[in-house]
Scaffold this active site. Sequence first.
Site, PDB file in Angstrom:
ATOM      1  N   SER A 112      29.722  45.581  78.330  1.00  0.00           N
ATOM      2  CA  SER A 112      30.155  45.401  79.753  1.00  0.00           C
ATOM      3  C   SER A 112      30.145  44.000  80.358  1.00  0.00           C
ATOM      4  O   SER A 112      30.819  43.534  81.161  1.00  0.00           O
ATOM      5  CB  SER A 112      29.483  46.350  80.759  1.00  0.00           C
ATOM      6  OG  SER A 112      28.007  45.857  80.887  1.00  0.00           O
TER       7      SER A 112
ATOM      8  N   ARG B  69      33.684  42.385  80.961  1.00  0.00           N
ATOM      9  CA  ARG B  69      33.986  42.416  82.580  1.00  0.00           C
ATOM     10  C   ARG B  69      34.586  40.975  82.745  1.00  0.00           C
ATOM     11  O   ARG B  69      35.690  41.036  83.230  1.00  0.00           O
ATOM     12  CB  ARG B  69      32.900  42.423  83.372  1.00  0.00           C
ATOM     13  CG  ARG B  69      32.979  42.451  84.649  1.00  0.00           C
ATOM     14  CD  ARG B  69      31.859  42.494  85.606  1.00  0.00           C
ATOM     15  NE  ARG B  69      31.310  43.893  85.435  1.00  0.00           N
ATOM     16  CZ  ARG B  69      29.912  43.911  84.848  1.00  0.00           C
ATOM     17  NH1 ARG B  69      29.282  42.815  84.335  1.00  0.00           N
ATOM     18  NH2 ARG B  69      29.406  44.947  84.844  1.00  0.00           N
TER      19      ARG B  69
ATOM     20  N   ASN C 265      38.666  40.685  83.456  1.00  0.00           N
ATOM     21  CA  ASN C 265      39.090  39.775  84.796  1.00  0.00           C
ATOM     22  C   ASN C 265      39.790  38.833  84.512  1.00  0.00           C
ATOM     23  O   ASN C 265      41.040  38.376  85.103  1.00  0.00           O
ATOM     24  CB  ASN C 265      37.976  39.373  85.940  1.00  0.00           C
ATOM     25  CG  ASN C 265      37.467  40.556  86.462  1.00  0.00           C
ATOM     26  OD1 ASN C 265      38.175  40.940  87.402  1.00  0.00           O
ATOM     27  ND2 ASN C 265      36.377  41.159  86.225  1.00  0.00           N
TER      28      ASN C 265
END
Lengths: 156, 313
Positions: free
Chosen positions: B239, B243, B247
Amino acid sequence: MNINYTIIGQSLTFIVFVLFCMKYVWPQLIALMEDREQRIAKGLEAAEKADKDLELAKIEVAKALKDAKEQAASILDQANKRAAQIVEDAKVSAVEEADRIKHAAHAEVDRQVSQATEELRSKVAVLAIAGAEKVLGAEVDAKAHNDMLTKLAANL
Amino acid sequence: MASEELTTTGYIQHHLQNLTYGKLPAGYVRTDYSGNTTELDSSTWTLAKSSQEAKDMGFQAVHLDTLGWGIFLAILIGFVFRRVAVNAKPDTPKGMQSFVELVTDFVNDTVKGLFNHSHTNKFVAPMALTIFTWVFMMNLMDLIPVDWLPVAAQFIAGDSHFYFKVVPTTDPNATLGMAFTVFFLMILFSIRAKGVGGFLKELACHPFWAPKGKGYLNVLLLPINLVLETIALIAKPISLGLRLFGNMYAGETIFILIAILFSLGFVFGILGGVLQWAWAVFHILVITLQAFIFMVLTIVYMEMAHADLDDDH
């Protein structure tokens, strides 16, 4: 988007970069900042102390000034008193001196008067005889009239 | 970007392909731009000429652009910070020194707020600084207009098909590489703080544990715990990496889509300019936030590795 050796390369780069940062960047920067913090703290402390010292010094100065004023006033006071005393003393001694001189003058006058009287007394016989001779036209025997003359002189 | 095949799809795909140097197996059939095919006699290390080739290279490849920009930015940051650390004047900080101190102080405060184990602080704090500055700089490459550096690279390489992806954090290799490094450090610190037994106990004896007197139930609970905790453990680096990747990849894609507007005429060009500006302004927030999140999560994971969850058994 494929996973390949890049992931290992990136990990190695990351580890090397972290170690570099840990050895050559972070400690120096933190030491620098802590050093500055301490310096500022010390500076502030010193300033505060200086402030306090100044306050104390001001109080001391005021006290010293007050003392000096008091001392000056007392000295002045003493001097005034002393001056008055001296003047008083001088007056008294002048009066005494004047009295003394007056007495001395009186005594001198008395002495001279009595001296003159004495002189006159000693000369009265001679003068009386000379007067009488002129009146009588004759010599008066001093011896013969000595008693009378002595009485005369004594009456003077 | 070749003029004759400039389609929107091609443009986007081209922009999302890394410059891949890898090994193609023997007998691989390569197709060049004109459509001619050649068969390789032996396995060869070469630059991928298409996305398919890059894919076929499998694990035996490197993204030269990702690593190149990553290392370049790391050296740049290292150089700037090192120069400040050496030349720093404690009484008259100015210019770059002020900036570096600001960043360092910010990271230091963050670490102090989240991480309370002073003996490893000497490692975690510099790592947090490294992550924050490096990720930020890698993200910042996103704000350079999407075509500038790739076109420059194509010009220098003399090849209009030259792949060049500028933002390292839009490559999952980069973000997952960092995330898994953090993950291994986490396990390392965890074992160092609690021992192998403690580490395994944390995996096996949480979150479910039978009360005293019903200990036999633990035979049932242990495997459940093990599965749950292992998934939770592995989910952390994934994660963390995805992440950041997600993004940045999304942001980059939107920049590319906006850039397509420039080819659609004057009015759309103006619109594209406005949108690019607006998205870039918004992106300044995103790149800083993502760098910060990556740093904070790393610190939190390190803290969790040190924290003793072993409460009553």
